[in-house]
Structure formats: structure tokens, C-alpha cells
Design a protein around this motif. Structure first.
Motif, short mmCIF file in Angstrom:
data_model
loop_
_atom_site.label_atom_id
_atom_site.label_comp_id
_atom_site.label_asym_id
_atom_site.label_seq_id
_atom_site.Cartn_x
_atom_site.Cartn_y
_atom_site.Cartn_z
N HIS A 22 5.05 6.69 2.33
CA HIS A 22 5.94 6.08 0.36
C HIS A 22 4.92 4.99 0.35
CE1 HIS A 22 6.52 6.23 -4.18
NE2 HIS A 22 7.60 5.47 -3.52
N PHE A 23 5.55 4.13 1.83
CA PHE A 23 5.51 3.05 1.64
C PHE A 23 4.90 2.58 3.26
CE2 PHE A 23 9.03 2.64 -1.50
CZ PHE A 23 8.53 1.48 -1.96
N ALA A 24 3.56 2.46 3.18
CA ALA A 24 2.40 2.53 4.06
C ALA A 24 1.94 1.18 4.36
CB ALA A 24 1.01 3.41 3.89
N HIS A 25 2.33 0.21 3.58
CA HIS A 25 2.25 -1.30 4.28
C HIS A 25 2.63 -2.12 3.65
CE1 HIS A 25 0.51 -4.68 6.16
NE2 HIS A 25 0.72 -5.18 4.36
N ILE A 26 3.75 -2.62 3.78
CA ILE A 26 4.42 -4.22 2.84
C ILE A 26 4.07 -5.18 3.87
CG2 ILE A 26 6.29 -5.41 1.99
CD1 ILE A 26 8.02 -1.98 2.14
N VAL A 70 0.96 -0.74 -0.20
CA VAL A 70 -0.24 -0.11 0.18
C VAL A 70 1.12 1.06 0.08
CG1 VAL A 70 -1.73 1.32 1.21
CG2 VAL A 70 -1.68 -1.65 1.31
N SER A 71 0.64 2.30 -1.04
CA SER A 71 1.16 3.04 -1.34
C SER A 71 0.97 4.41 -1.31
CB SER A 71 2.32 3.15 -2.69
OG SER A 71 2.85 4.49 -2.56
N GLY A 72 1.47 5.41 -0.64
CA GLY A 72 0.48 6.48 -0.41
C GLY A 72 1.16 7.78 -1.15
N GLN A 73 0.34 8.31 -2.45
CA GLN A 73 1.15 9.30 -3.17
C GLN A 73 0.49 10.13 -3.23
OE1 GLN A 73 3.71 8.41 -5.41
NE2 GLN A 73 4.14 6.39 -4.77
N ILE A 107 -1.47 -0.94 -4.23
CA ILE A 107 -2.24 0.36 -4.34
C ILE A 107 -1.87 1.24 -3.77
CG2 ILE A 107 -4.75 0.33 -2.51
CD1 ILE A 107 -5.08 -2.63 -2.28
N GLU A 108 -1.85 2.18 -4.90
CA GLU A 108 -1.97 3.90 -4.53
C GLU A 108 -2.67 4.10 -4.25
OE1 GLU A 108 1.87 4.42 -7.21
OE2 GLU A 108 0.67 4.12 -8.59
N PHE A 109 -2.54 5.63 -3.52
CA PHE A 109 -3.53 6.32 -2.80
C PHE A 109 -2.66 7.93 -3.91
CE2 PHE A 109 -5.04 9.33 0.69
CZ PHE A 109 -6.74 8.91 -0.08
#
Length: 124
Positions: free
Chosen positions: A63-67, A35-38, A105-107
Motif C-alpha cells: 500500500h505504501f510502496a515508497h515514502i 508511491v502507493s500500490g492499489q 502516485i497511485e498504482f
């Protein structure tokens, strides 16, 4: 000639089955989730649910919220992100068909974008 083609096709299918069995035995999970925060806006934290089970609290500003690597059941699995202090609410399906996959999944400013990649796992 037809029998030779049939034998070759069956051999390839058997090789694929053996390869998939090897991946299940040697890897911890079958789905790698990123899950990436963009998004430049400040949305704060969201709770990550997979099949209605809370997995993690992620910061959508990172940027890398969850891996994480997960073992999902065969077929349709539900993934949901629910904002803690915001109106973020996103739900999608992860369909597991027996192949190891990466879910990204990019936000972004346009909302959530989801990509699926079918690649072999990294071996360390």
C-alpha cells in the motif's frame, strides 16, 4: 490610496518570499514523494528513478510502496518507475516552482494516477 495598495501587495510578496526561504532552510527537502500500490494484481517490484538517478526499488503490491523526501531542482524534474520483472513503465514530470509539495502516485487497476498537493511540511 494607490500607493497604499501597492505597499500592501509588496509586503505580502515579501512575506511569501521570507516564508519560502524559511522552508528551504528548515526542511531537508522540498518535495515529499509517496508511491502507493492499489492494484490487486501481482506486479512485483519496480525501480524508482528521479532525473535518471536510481533512488529506490519499490514493491508495487504494498500500500505504501515508497515514502521519501527529496530536494529537487527548480523547474521540470523527471520521475520514472520501471518494472523489474514486469512490463510496468511509467514516466511523469514533477514541476517544482518554489513551493513545498507532496507528490502522490497511485498504482491502480486503471494504471498510474498522480496528484500534487501544495502544503507546508510537517514540523516535528
Amino acid at each position: 490610496m494607490r500607493k497604499k495598495i501597492l505597499y500592501i501587495a509588496l509586503l505580502l510578496i515579501l512575506a511569501l518570499i521570507v516564508y519560502e526561504a524559511y522552508l528551504f532552510i528548515t526542511s531537508e527537502g522540498n518535495t515529499y514523494l509517496v508511491v502507493s500500490g492499489q492494484n490487486r494484481s501481482n506486479y512485483g517490484k519496480a525501480v524508482l528513478y528521479i532525473n535518471d538517478v536510481k533512488k529506490d526499488t519499490v514493491n508495487l503490491n504494498d500500500h505504501f510502496a515508497h515514502i521519501g523526501e527529496y530536494t529537487l531542482s527548480f523547474g521540470r524534474n523527471k520521475l520514472r518507475l520501471e518494472g523489474v520483472n514486469s512490463s510496468v513503465d511509467y514516466e511523469t514530470d514533477i514541476i517544482f516552482i518554489g513551493l513545498y509539495n507532496w507528490q502522490l502516485i497511485e498504482f491502480t487497476e486503471q494504471g498510474f494516477l498522480k496528484d500534487t498537493f501544495y502544503l507546508s511540511p510537517r514540523f516535528e
